[in-house]
Enzyme design. Structure first.
Site, mmCIF file in Angstrom:
data_model
loop_
_atom_site.group_PDB
_atom_site.id
_atom_site.type_symbol
_atom_site.label_atom_id
_atom_site.label_comp_id
_atom_site.label_asym_id
_atom_site.label_seq_id
_atom_site.Cartn_x
_atom_site.Cartn_y
_atom_site.Cartn_z
ATOM 1 N N GLU A 34 -33.459 -1.205 10.139
ATOM 2 C CA GLU A 34 -34.906 -1.246 9.889
ATOM 3 C C GLU A 34 -35.316 -0.004 9.102
ATOM 4 O OE1 GLU A 34 -38.731 -1.340 9.455
ATOM 5 O OE2 GLU A 34 -37.681 -3.117 10.193
ATOM 6 N N THR A 44 -45.304 -8.172 12.429
ATOM 7 C CA THR A 44 -45.288 -8.331 13.883
ATOM 8 C C THR A 44 -46.354 -7.491 14.562
ATOM 9 O OG1 THR A 44 -42.915 -8.802 13.842
ATOM 10 C CG2 THR A 44 -43.850 -8.111 15.956
ATOM 11 N N SER A 48 -52.869 -11.268 14.676
ATOM 12 C CA SER A 48 -53.932 -11.511 15.654
ATOM 13 C C SER A 48 -53.401 -11.714 17.071
ATOM 14 C CB SER A 48 -54.788 -12.710 15.236
ATOM 15 O OG SER A 48 -53.988 -13.853 15.052
ATOM 16 N N HIS A 52 -49.189 -19.286 19.546
ATOM 17 C CA HIS A 52 -49.597 -20.563 18.954
ATOM 18 C C HIS A 52 -48.957 -21.741 19.682
ATOM 19 C CE1 HIS A 52 -51.915 -19.159 15.528
ATOM 20 N NE2 HIS A 52 -51.035 -18.180 15.401
ATOM 21 N N VAL A 173 -32.404 -0.626 3.175
ATOM 22 C CA VAL A 173 -31.285 -1.259 2.476
ATOM 23 C C VAL A 173 -31.528 -1.206 0.970
ATOM 24 C CG1 VAL A 173 -30.072 -3.444 2.079
ATOM 25 C CG2 VAL A 173 -30.689 -2.755 4.412
#
Length: 398
Positions: A34, A44, A48, A52, A173
């Protein structure tokens, strides 16, 4: 060190994929790379936070299958790890006669997707669920909920590492090279050798995919979604979640009201072109990335066809009065002074060369690479299911 699988991207989808891989096979050596110094810093951690139900999605599509399966996996994970969440339900509200066929289509899709206890509502029944809403009809969706997805992703990362997985933060990366039996992923700090690479890079998933293949015919177009928050004394206007009937021409759900798991009510988001892939503010501009967007033939076709819609979204972005007006269609009592500045998120929306905004998840496979190239909402809800799907593809190759 040699790895079996190198996962690029520490958002919900990347971490859920890595977690599924180590859960299914404890002998696999899996690493997640990351570029930020923390997980869940982008899509992420800036959405909101809605769980879902899967009501909107075309039956049989990747979104429909993964959302509904992912919903159940996510709730089990939250219960298992004591992550606060609330299945509060929501209403989808039609405010105009022309929206009624669209509302019925959403209801029918929900039934086809296996949702239980959906309820069509007339105007007076709507008021029983949301007393301050203005609408001529609606759907009550009991399955919808709220959760903090940053907390979920952090727990994915924790459990993944407890299962022997490795997480590298702060490494971007910059290159991927393939040999006959291995893949070498280079960051600005180190190189990692593995058998297979899995790309879950979100806003940069197309760029990473192009390092693995010359057949990537989509580009990520970043759309910023801006939020307001209701002032404390006006939170009584919203009991759970209130959504409009979405425009079927776009893969966005429209400005809505969301109660938050930690308290408070969010209003939004709109959908405006971001001038930088990670452009959370109006002032965030990356000329190279903006140039790539404007040069993409598919984006130019979208502009030619939907420029009026785009101008309307931009107007709401710069005019609080216009944003308020959009919210008043659902809640007429809302006033401009009731809204406080909220946060913003950026959606990674794949666009093809013909001007199509991809409405389904998209996974591109190469011999030594699996690229998750389109995973916008409901990807957070679906993350453990997407991870399971990708893990199954990995297992066929190892």
């Amino acid at each position: 060190m040699q790895y079996d699988v190198i996962v690029i991207g520490g958002g919900a989808v990347g971490l859920a994929t890595a977690l599924q891989l180590t859960s299914r096979n404890s002998r696999l050596k899996v690493i997640v790379i990351e570029k930020e110094n923390a997980v869940a810093n982008h899509q992420t951690g800036n959405n909101s936070n809605v769980i879902h139900s899967g009501i909107y999605y075309k039956p049989g599509s990747l979104k429909a299958r993964n959302c509904i399966h992912g919903y159940n996996l996510l709730l089990n994970f939250c219960r298992q790890h004591d992550i606060p969440h609330n299945i509060c339900g929501k209403v989808i509200v039609a405010t105009d006669e022309k929206e009624l066929p669209l509302l019925k289509n959403i209801y029918d899709r929900g039934l086809q997707n296996g949702l239980q206890n959906l309820k069509m509502l007339n105007a007076s029944e709507l008021k029983e669920y949301e007393p301050h809403v203005a609408g001529i009809a609606g759907i009550h969706v009991p399955q919808t909920g709220i959760v903090d997805y940053r907390m979920v992703a952090e727990k994915y990362a924790e459990v993944f590492q407890q299962q022997g997985g490795e997480l590298k933060l702060g490494e971007k990366v910059i290159d991927i090279q393939f040999d006959s039996d291995k893949v070498v992923v280079a960051t600005q700090k180190a190189s990692y050798t593995g058998k297979l690479v899995v790309n879950c890079a979100g806003l940069y998933s197309d760029k990473i995919a192009r390092l693995t293949s010359s057949h990537v015919n989509v580009k990520i177009i970043p759309f910023r979604g801006e939020y307001y928050k209701l002032k404390k004394e006006k939170e009584y206007l919203v009991k759970t979640l209130i959504y409009p009937v979405p425009d079927p021409n776009f893969p966005f759900l429209g400005v809505h009201f969301t109660t938050m798991v930690g308290g408070g009510v969010e209003c939004g988001p709109n959908a405006v072109l971001a001038f930088k892939r990670e452009g959370y503010k109006k002032s965030d501009i990356n000329l190279a990335e903006l140039g790539e967007t404007l040069a993409w033939p598919g984006f130019r076709k979208i502009v030619a066809k939907y420029w009026r819609t785009g101008i309307g979204e931009m107007h709401r972005s710069y005019s609080k009065a216009a944003f308020t007006e959009a919210l008043q269609k659902l809640l007429p009592e809302i006033k401009e002074e009731d809204l406080m500045e909220g946060g913003a998120g950026v959606r990674a929306q794949a666009c093809d060369r013909t001007g199509g905004l991809l409405d389904d998840f998209m996974i591109l496979e190469e011999k030594q690479a699996i690229n998750v190239c389109n995973a916008p909402s409901p990807a957070a809800t679906s993350s453990l299911s997407i991870g399971e799907t990708v893990a199954e593809l990995v297992e066929k190759r190892l």
